[in-house]
Write an enzyme that holds these catalytic residues in place. Structure first.
Site, PDB file in Angstrom:
ATOM      1  N   GLU B 282       1.011  -1.138  -0.051  1.00  0.00           N
ATOM      2  CA  GLU B 282      -0.157   0.195   0.170  1.00  0.00           C
ATOM      3  C   GLU B 282       0.910   1.397   0.358  1.00  0.00           C
ATOM      4  O   GLU B 282       0.408   2.683  -0.308  1.00  0.00           O
ATOM      5  CB  GLU B 282      -0.881  -0.064   1.044  1.00  0.00           C
ATOM      6  N   GLU B 285       1.960   1.629  -3.498  1.00  0.00           N
ATOM      7  CA  GLU B 285       1.220   2.268  -4.273  1.00  0.00           C
ATOM      8  C   GLU B 285       0.836   3.713  -3.863  1.00  0.00           C
ATOM      9  O   GLU B 285       0.984   4.234  -5.023  1.00  0.00           O
ATOM     10  CB  GLU B 285       0.421   1.522  -4.451  1.00  0.00           C
ATOM     11  N   CYS B 308      -8.831  -2.320   3.626  1.00  0.00           N
ATOM     12  CA  CYS B 308      -8.302  -3.308   4.115  1.00  0.00           C
ATOM     13  C   CYS B 308      -9.596  -3.819   5.352  1.00  0.00           C
ATOM     14  O   CYS B 308     -10.132  -4.855   5.700  1.00  0.00           O
ATOM     15  CB  CYS B 308      -7.169  -3.144   5.170  1.00  0.00           C
ATOM     16  N   SER B 328      -7.256   1.884  -2.635  1.00  0.00           N
ATOM     17  CA  SER B 328      -5.810   1.261  -2.487  1.00  0.00           C
ATOM     18  C   SER B 328      -6.104   0.071  -3.550  1.00  0.00           C
ATOM     19  O   SER B 328      -7.748  -0.917  -3.431  1.00  0.00           O
ATOM     20  CB  SER B 328      -5.571   0.806  -1.762  1.00  0.00           C
ATOM     21  N   LYS B 367     -15.767  -9.725   6.516  1.00  0.00           N
ATOM     22  CA  LYS B 367     -14.495 -10.820   5.951  1.00  0.00           C
ATOM     23  C   LYS B 367     -15.493 -12.546   5.967  1.00  0.00           C
ATOM     24  O   LYS B 367     -14.542 -13.025   4.952  1.00  0.00           O
ATOM     25  CB  LYS B 367     -13.257 -11.058   7.388  1.00  0.00           C
ATOM     26  N   GLU B 370     -16.759 -11.612   2.177  1.00  0.00           N
ATOM     27  CA  GLU B 370     -15.206 -11.322   1.802  1.00  0.00           C
ATOM     28  C   GLU B 370     -14.720 -12.807   0.723  1.00  0.00           C
ATOM     29  O   GLU B 370     -14.576 -12.707   0.020  1.00  0.00           O
ATOM     30  CB  GLU B 370     -14.320  -9.926   2.182  1.00  0.00           C
ATOM     31  N   GLU B 375     -14.243 -13.286  -6.653  1.00  0.00           N
ATOM     32  CA  GLU B 375     -12.957 -12.839  -7.566  1.00  0.00           C
ATOM     33  C   GLU B 375     -12.130 -12.788  -6.425  1.00  0.00           C
ATOM     34  O   GLU B 375     -10.977 -13.701  -7.276  1.00  0.00           O
ATOM     35  CB  GLU B 375     -12.440 -11.410  -7.738  1.00  0.00           C
ATOM     36  N   CYS B 524     -10.806  -1.959  13.830  1.00  0.00           N
ATOM     37  CA  CYS B 524     -11.337  -3.382  14.191  1.00  0.00           C
ATOM     38  C   CYS B 524     -11.664  -4.012  16.094  1.00  0.00           C
ATOM     39  O   CYS B 524     -12.413  -5.375  15.976  1.00  0.00           O
ATOM     40  CB  CYS B 524     -10.403  -5.045  13.505  1.00  0.00           C
TER      41      CYS B 524
END
Ligand code: SF4
Ligand code: SF4
Ligand code: SF4
Ligand code: FES
Ligand code: FES
Lengths: 156, 594
Positions: B282, B285, B308, B328, B367, B370, B375, B524
């Site tokens: 990151e 990036e 994230c 990102s 999550k 996710e 994908e 979190c």
């Protein structure tokens, strides 16, 4: 569905985009379209930038805003306590037998929707019901058969 | 100073700021009044009435959560009248409740059960009026909704509106048909919901729970053919203890690892490793985007925003589908971990990736969703087979009969078990930003970030939106384009704050270069999969534990983690390289806003 969009646009122009405009807009759609379709509610959500769940929550709170029943004639039988005690269940049963549908359903061809509603303010003359804007009081099974019979014969 | 009022509760004089409730005043002098619809995080609803008290001079009972304390009030919190009323209310709630505590996921952690037990409610006062046709909605990967356990306190509705500004849940219908539901009663997987799970952690009962996967995990563990790997996120280790007898804020890292090994996981690894990896990717990036903007004058999306938090990602996909370029492209640490488990890890260990079951132990409900995004199969397999919440892990430990309190400590296995303090602080709001700055500043200038002990304190704490800026001076030649640049950063947690940040971006008024966003209040550590209850007091203690863990780490910058250095040498080659792009980065999709 471009039409619903236009209608909502018109209503939004008239009543504004604030939260408080929600009810007049929903009423406006109801007046024109006889019920609030899924597409109509989503369009309102978009225009007022409110969540769809909020629109549905509001619409489903009011017994005079239908989100499902789309019959041409809406029969609304009072379910509040006085009418209940004066024999509302007989009335419902008679209507169900005649129309061959249950409460909440619409006849084939979308002629009649059978609904229950909250107190109509006619408690002293219960059991009471509405068919669209017309009210009928002191109902009995026989009276209901007669009234509905006329609708079925004359007012298609 | 705010005006004070003085009142008397159960014979004790209390002074409290004007505007605070009778309930707050009682708390101040350690008098406990039971509540159900009240939650510290949310606005007052006043719909359950179990918090009623007697107020001198009034015939009717007063709901203490919804009544401001006033000068001269005389309050009694436990009179025969009050107790009768509370007991009656409980009996009414029970009469319409699917009281199946023996089989309920929230049993022993349920506010309704506690109060019913406390008032020893007689089940026979009222006939059961439980509706019979209620089905459990299991359509979502993350959330299970069981209306038969709902007491209509509306905490979930307020959570989704006030904390998350999603408004996925609403009060629908009226009277005895009233229920908490969605748009046209659509199943949870068809509505605009971020899967953040905040409604779960704010629900007092078992009406909203996470979809559970632990039975499948037990099966995999018992299957000798399968190699079961678990990685656990930083926030799990600072909260898990709460379920197993430790005070809030205890770090149980070593015990957790021992317990998971005893339970039969073949390898217990650390998500912090891939958090470190996220930082490397990151930060690079971000530098790439800054370079493209400043040197190549390209039209790149800035500010860049972290990716994230899968609840946040789904939120932006729904709410700002035209602005996904700001995200990102880095996967979350969980998904990076999964993709590497079935490639790098499998290769190094000589294990057939088709035999690996990769499990993620997360503080998160989103999550789970996710892990099941179509994908997320870049390893050629299902990268993450199942996500477990902290709560599920707590349950599994209990099911194994392990005496957690007495357990010895052990270390994470390797490979992919080593982490820096920067990876640890991912769990707290501001942590990703701090970790990224520790590395980015070093990459740019060759020097550590100029904060005492590497502790970038302006990004810490529970303020909804935090800001900081860093000026780059004496940059390394490669980064001379940043010389003298003052970069601006923002941190938001709770989606209502994310919305503010995004509206600023949409309006073209965002002054920032890089933004961290977490879906859950507190980050979190306050995730939708964390032990219940969660409130600010608890969030602060978990956050403190996270920063303590960071301070205790010998390595505190991601790029110094030896396993990170090694994975680039042996496998990934370079940040943003071809392999990274394939395994560690992803794309987003536009979704409907309404
Ligand atoms: S929600 Fe609470 S009271 Fe209801 S069955 Fe579950 S544990 Fe029992
Ligand atoms: S689902 Fe839970 S939080 Fe929501 S109204 Fe029902 S009991 Fe309350
Ligand atoms: S998971 Fe989050 S977004 Fe979905 S209903 Fe619950 S609080 Fe709202
Ligand atoms: S109770 Fe039926 S009209 Fe009032
Ligand atoms: S806690 Fe006060 S009314 Fe519910």
């Amino acid at each position: 569905m471009a039409e619903v969009k236009e209608l909502v646009n018109e209503l939004v122009d008239k009543y504004g985009r604030e939260r408080k405009s929600l009810l007049p807009i929903l009423q406006g759609i109801h007046l024109e379209r006889n019920y609030l379709s899924k597409e109509a509610m989503l369009e309102v959500a978009k225009q007022l930038d409110l969540s769809a769940a909020e629109i549905y929550g509001t619409a489903s709170f009011y017994s005079f805003l239908d989100t499902k029943a789309d019959g041409k004639y809406k029969i609304r039988v009072c379910k509040s306590i006085t009418c209940e005690m004066k024999g509302k269940s007989d009335i419902i049963k008679t209507l169900e037998d005649m129309l061959k549908i249950k409460v909440g359903e619409t006849t084939e061809g979308k002629r009649f929707s059978l609904l229950e509603t909250n107190c109509l303010g006619l408690c002293d003359q219960g059991p009471a019901m509405l068919i669209n804007e017309e009210y009928y009081t002191k109902l009995t099974a026989a009276k209901v058969r007669k009234i509905l019979g006329e609708y079925i014969r004359n007012k298609y | 100073m705010a005006e004070l009022v003085k009142l008397n509760i159960d014979g004790i004089d209390v002074q409290i700021e004007k505007g605070q409730s009778i309930l707050d005043a009682a708390k101040k002098v350690n008098i406990r009044i039971p509540t159900l619809c009240h939650h510290e995080d949310l606005c007052v609803a006043g719909n359950c009435r179990v918090c009623v008290v007697e107020q001198e001079g009034r015939n009717t009972l007063t709901p203490s959560c919804a009544t401001p304390a006033e000068e001269g009030m005389v309050i009694k919190t436990s009179t025969p009248k009050v107790r009768r009323a509370r007991k009656d209310l409980m009996a009414l709630l029970v009469s319409e409740h699917n009281t199946q505590c023996t089989t309920c996921y929230r049993s022993t952690n349920c506010e309704l059960q506690d109060l019913a037990a406390e008032y020893n409610v007689d089940n026979n006062i009222y006939l059961s009026v439980l509706k019979e046709d209620l089905e459990i909605d299991k359509s979502s990967w993350s959330i299970e909704k069981d209306d038969s356990k709902c007491i209509r306190c509306q905490r979930c509705v307020r959570t989704c509106a006030e904390l998350q500004h999603v408004n996925a849940l609403a009060v629908t219908e009226r009277g005895r048909d009233m229920k908490i539901s969605t748009f046209m009663h659509l199943p949870m997987n068809e509505i605009v919901c971020t899967n953040c799970g905040q409604c779960i952690t704010h629900c007092p009962t078992g009406a909203l729970t996470e979809r559970r996967y632990y039975d499948e995990i037990w099966e995999a563990i018992d299957d000798p053919e399968k190699h079961v790997v678990i990685n656990t996120a930083p926030s799990v280790r600072v909260a898990l203890g709460e379920m197993l007898g430790f005070p809030v804020g205890t770090r149980v890292t070593g015990k957790m690892v021992t317990a998971l090994k005893k339970m039969g996981f073949d390898s217990v690894l650390d998500t912090d490793f891939s958090a470190d990896l996220t930082i490397i990717e990151e930060a690079n990036e971000l530098l790439q985007r800054l370079k493209d903007a400043l040197v190549h004058k390209k039209d790149v999306a800035l500010p860049m925003i972290t990716s994230c938090s899968p609840g946040w990602v789904k939120f932006i996909e729904h709410m700002y589908p035209e602005h996904l370029a700001h995200l990102s492209s880095c996967k979350s640490p969980q998904q990076m971990f999964g993709a590497l488990t079935k490639t790098y890890y499998a290769e190094k260990k000589g294990i057939d990736p088709s035999k690996i079951i990769s499990v993620a132990g997360m503080p998160c409900a989103a999550k789970k969703y996710e892990a099941n995004r179509p994908e997320m199969r870049d390893s050629g397999y299902h990268d993450v087979d199942a996500g477990l919440t902290t709560r599920e892990i707590g349950h599994m430990i209990k099911q194994s009969g392990i005496n957690f309190l007495e357990l010895e400590d052990s270390n994470f296995d390797s490979i992919m078990g080593e982490s820096s303090g920067a990876g640890v602080i991912f769990g707290a709001t501001g942590g990703v930003m701090e970790a990224a700055l520790r590395t980015a500043y070093f990459v740019i200038t060759g020097r550590p970030v100029p904060f005492d002990n590497l502790n970038i304190t302006p990004v810490r704490g529970l303020k909804g939106i935090k800001e900081t800026s860093v000026k780059f001076e004496n940059c390394l030649p490669e980064y001379s384009f940043l010389e003298g640049v003052e970069a601006k950063f923002a941190i938001a947690h709770g989606l209502i704050n994310a919305r503010q940040i995004m509206d600023q971006i949409v309006a073209g008024e965002s002054p920032y270069h890089f933004i961290e966003i977490m879906a859950c209040p507190g980050g979190c550590i306050g995730g939708g999969g964390q032990p219940i209850p969660t409130n600010d007091e608890i969030r602060k203690k978990r956050i403190k534990a996270i920063y303590d863990e960071d301070m205790n780490k010998p390595i505190r910058m991601s790029h110094e983690n030896p396993e990170i250095i090694k994975i680039y040498e042996d496998f990934l080659q370079k940040p943003l390289g071809e392999k990274s792009h394939h395994l560690l980065h992803t794309k987003y999709r536009k979704r409907k806003r309404y």
